[in-house]
Design a protein around this motif. Structure first.
Motif, PDB file in Angstrom:
ATOM      1  N   ASN A 365     -11.407 117.875 -27.325  1.00  0.00           N
ATOM      2  CA  ASN A 365     -10.375 118.461 -26.466  1.00  0.00           C
ATOM      3  C   ASN A 365     -11.057 119.242 -25.347  1.00  0.00           C
ATOM      4  N   HIS A 516       4.194 114.494 -28.648  1.00  0.00           N
ATOM      5  CA  HIS A 516       3.021 114.909 -29.402  1.00  0.00           C
ATOM      6  C   HIS A 516       2.656 113.804 -30.389  1.00  0.00           C
ATOM      7  N   CYS A 552      -0.957 112.112 -27.875  1.00  0.00           N
ATOM      8  CA  CYS A 552      -2.310 112.364 -28.391  1.00  0.00           C
ATOM      9  C   CYS A 552      -2.659 111.424 -29.539  1.00  0.00           C
ATOM     10  N   HIS A 553      -3.876 110.897 -29.517  1.00  0.00           N
ATOM     11  CA  HIS A 553      -4.450 110.050 -30.584  1.00  0.00           C
ATOM     12  C   HIS A 553      -3.784 108.682 -30.702  1.00  0.00           C
ATOM     13  N   SER A 587      -7.099 114.010 -28.237  1.00  0.00           N
ATOM     14  CA  SER A 587      -6.091 114.894 -27.643  1.00  0.00           C
ATOM     15  C   SER A 587      -6.090 114.766 -26.125  1.00  0.00           C
TER      16      SER A 587
END
Length: 657
Positions: A365, A516, A552-553, A587
């Motif tokens: 990050n 998210h 993210c991811h 992230s």
């Protein structure tokens, strides 16, 4: 009826060892129905457990085993000897499938078996499986245990050579394949005895595997049998033996510099389930068809490198790099300007990709402002950020590949065992820089994915666009993001969702989802908002041509032990028809989105390929943020050549006479 179930179990074993995976499941499901009809449900569920276990589907095997044991518990009569033996034996097979080789837990199973006063043939079968399981914990040392058992039970072993020779040979040579320098001197008398009775014709595939011969022939034979697998989820279990052959073939094709054989092996190693079609039943009953072909007389289009060049439609100095796992190391095959090159990736071979992913990549990050308790906010200067970037490169220094100096773009196909490593963080061996900062890159997943998507429709002149993000959240993150992107939305006529779960999934040519995502998204495939999972993501994202995930991811991959497939959210969208997917592999720093999206949309709408548009967008971010955690986060998967055009890259034309 009990004897019928006994024979059914043997029949299922024979089907499975003949690599008739779909037929094995079909028979098991039929036996399960008979079990219900005849009030012998325990036997029916046990038969299903046996079928799925031998097909390397540990979860299904364990599930049916649990039901069978509960059904037996409900029966007033004691369990027969044969069933007791089969239960204990099945426990070992399930443990072997998941490599659970704890002697602490398995010795009690062996004691229970000995308490049955077992028959000689069952002793041979049980301890063969037990020793094959111990290989996972003892490795090379298990050869001594095998020799001790064979010496102690020589009479039993020799009396059962007809049925026991091939399983024992398989076990010994499996150890030998993993430890080529293993000393087999104690076992040579047994090996000679086993070979003397093994029927070469009926066991040619396994014998050739041990001898390192005809891998391409047998791999094609296995591929033909795998075509009958109806469900994609089953394919990743049915391909177990094909995975072993393809591993051996990658090593051999590298030594021989044979591109046809390497491509054949990578069809399996790069996860064919991205393009494998489901076979839907057209009526209540489906006829089982058995196909036996001679692999020496059977050819696949992918083996013809001239056809391959046409189907891939590479431009100028586009380089393709296939990374495959062989028997002892990672190998590569590079293709540039009609020339193939081969070699080994000795440094990358040493890297524990799974450990690196779980300990490093998933925690990447960007933190420029640091706040410690009782201290003012500290902002890192440029030199500190540059040092952090250098530290990351040093930490990943073994993750090297070699790129031609003439390459303008790099397309990668990665073995599923290295798929979890982000391709933009691979380091060019010559320039000692992350490739994500050097040239446009794309993980095309597999040769088959690229070819398939080359037939898909391109963007229209003014591609339709849609954006989705959670609404009515207690957090303001998504509203802030949308406010920063509103000028871009207006310029390119983005349709914005007005409901949290829209009436219909977004289905523009370019779809963007913002939410998210957890580090386990490759398995759960959930989005998050307000710390709550959004499970039904299929109701949010419909069909399209390009999907961009600001989640993210969401570009991460995992490779679990219980099947032979890549687990990733990317697969879902490639399978439903997207040509290309852009997603972060760790992230995502949302501060970059206005710069990134404005640059990307400008390039795409001006007619650039998505691979070039992504690179330009990432480099625009790099001008503001020098950290690779930021500029290299968004990765491209699928087809790199998606663009505004009048027709697909490839078309099928019907000629009339």
């Amino acid at each position: 009826m009990w004897y019928m179930f006994h024979y059914a179990n043997n029949f299922i074993d024979r089907l499975a060892t003949s690599n008739e995976a779909q037929a094995t499941r079909d028979i098991a499901e039929t036996i399960l129905m008979i079990g219900h009809q005849e009030n012998m449900e325990a036997e029916g569920y046990f038969c299903a457990s046996r079928a799925y276990t031998i097909q390397n589907n540990s979860v299904a095997g364990l599930f049916y085993m649990e039901i069978a044991l509960k059904k037996w518990q409900e029966q007033p009569s004691p369990i027969r000897y044969k069933s007791s033996f089969e239960i204990l034996w099945q426990i070992l097979k399930l443990a072997r499938n998941i490599s659970f080789a704890s002697e602490t837990h398995l010795k009690p199973i062996a004691k229970c078996f000995e308490a049955l006063n077992p028959l000689p043939y069952d002793i041979n079968s049980f301890y063969h499986t037990y020793l094959s399981l111990m290989f996972y914990s003892k490795g090379l040392k298990v050869l001594e245990d095998i020799a001790d058992f064979l010496d102690k039970h020589r009479e039993i072993v020799y009396k059962n050579l007809d049925h026991g020779a091939m399983p024992w040979l398989s076990l010994i040579f499996t150890v030998k394949l993993n430890f080529p320098s293993a000393n087999l001197s104690r076992l040579n008398p047994y090996i000679n005895a086993f070979k003397s009775v093994v029927n070469r014709k009926g066991n040619a595939m396994m014998l050739d595997l041990f001898d390192g011969e005809n891998e391409d022939i047998h791999l094609k034979e296995l591929m033909v049998k795998l075509e009958s697998t109806r469900n994609v989820e089953d394919y990743s279990h049915d391909n177990h033996l094909a995975m072993i052959f393809s591993k051996s073939l990658i090593t051999k094709s590298t030594l021989e510099c044979n591109p046809s054989k390497y491509l054949l092996a990578m069809l399996i190693r790069a996860d064919y389930t991205f393009v494998k079609s489901e076979i839907a039943p057209n009526n209540h009953f489906m006829q089982t068809k058995f196909r036996d072909i001679n692999g020496a007389e059977y050819n696949l289009p992918i083996e013809d490198t001239k056809i391959l060049e046409t189907l891939m439609q590479l431009r100028g100095n586009d380089e393709v790099l296939w990374i495959g796992k062989g028997t002892s190391c990672l190998h590569f095959m590079a293709f540039l300007q009609n020339h193939f090159a081969f070699g080994n990736l000795s440094l990358l071979t040493k890297v524990n990709i799974e450990k690196l992913q779980s300990n490093t990549i998933r925690f990447l990050n960007y933190e420029r402002d640091v706040k410690k308790p009782g201290e003012p906010i500290y902002t890192k200067d440029i030199s500190e950020l540059e040092q952090e970037a250098e530290d990351l490169k040093n930490n990943l220094s073994d993750c090297q590949i070699m790129i031609s100096d003439n390459a303008n773009r790099l397309l990668l196909v990665k073995d599923m065992d290295v798929a979890a490593y982000p391709h933009q963080l691979l380091i060019d061996q010559n320039k000692n820089e992350f490739i994500g900062s050097l040239l446009p890159t794309c993980n095309i997943i597999s040769t088959e994915v690229l070819i398939k998507t080359n037939f898909e429709e391109p963007f229209h002149e003014h591609p339709s666009c849609a954006f989705w993000s959670p609404l009515n959240c207690s957090e303001f993150t998504f509203e802030i993001i949308k406010s920063k992107l509103q000028d871009i939305f207006a310029t390119y006529n983005f349709a914005l969702n007005k409901q949290n779960i829209p009436d219909r999934p977004i289905d523009a040519e370019i779809n963007i989802a913002c939410a998210h995502g957890g580090a386990d998204i490759s398995d759960t495939q959930w989005f998050y908002a307000d710390d709550e999972p959004i499970v039904e993501t299929n109701k949010i994202i419909g069909k399209g041509k390009l999907l961009i995930l600001f989640v993210c991811h969401s570009g991460s991959f995992t490779r679990p032990d219980y099947d032979n497939a890549m687990h990733t959210l990317i697969k879902r969208y490639i399978r439903v028809g997207y040509s290309s997917v852009i997603a972060p592999m760790w992230s995502l720093n949302t501060e970059i989105l206005p710069t990134w999206l404005s640059t990307f949309m400008r390039e795409v709408t001006s007619g650039q390929f998505v691979i070039d548009a992504l690179f330009q967008a990432n480099m625009a971010v790099k001008e503001e943020y020098i950290c690779p955690e930021v500029y290299a986060c968004l990765h491209l998967f699928g087809n790199p050549f998606l663009q505004i055009a009048e027709k697909p890259i490839l078309e099928i034309k019907e000629e009339t006479l």
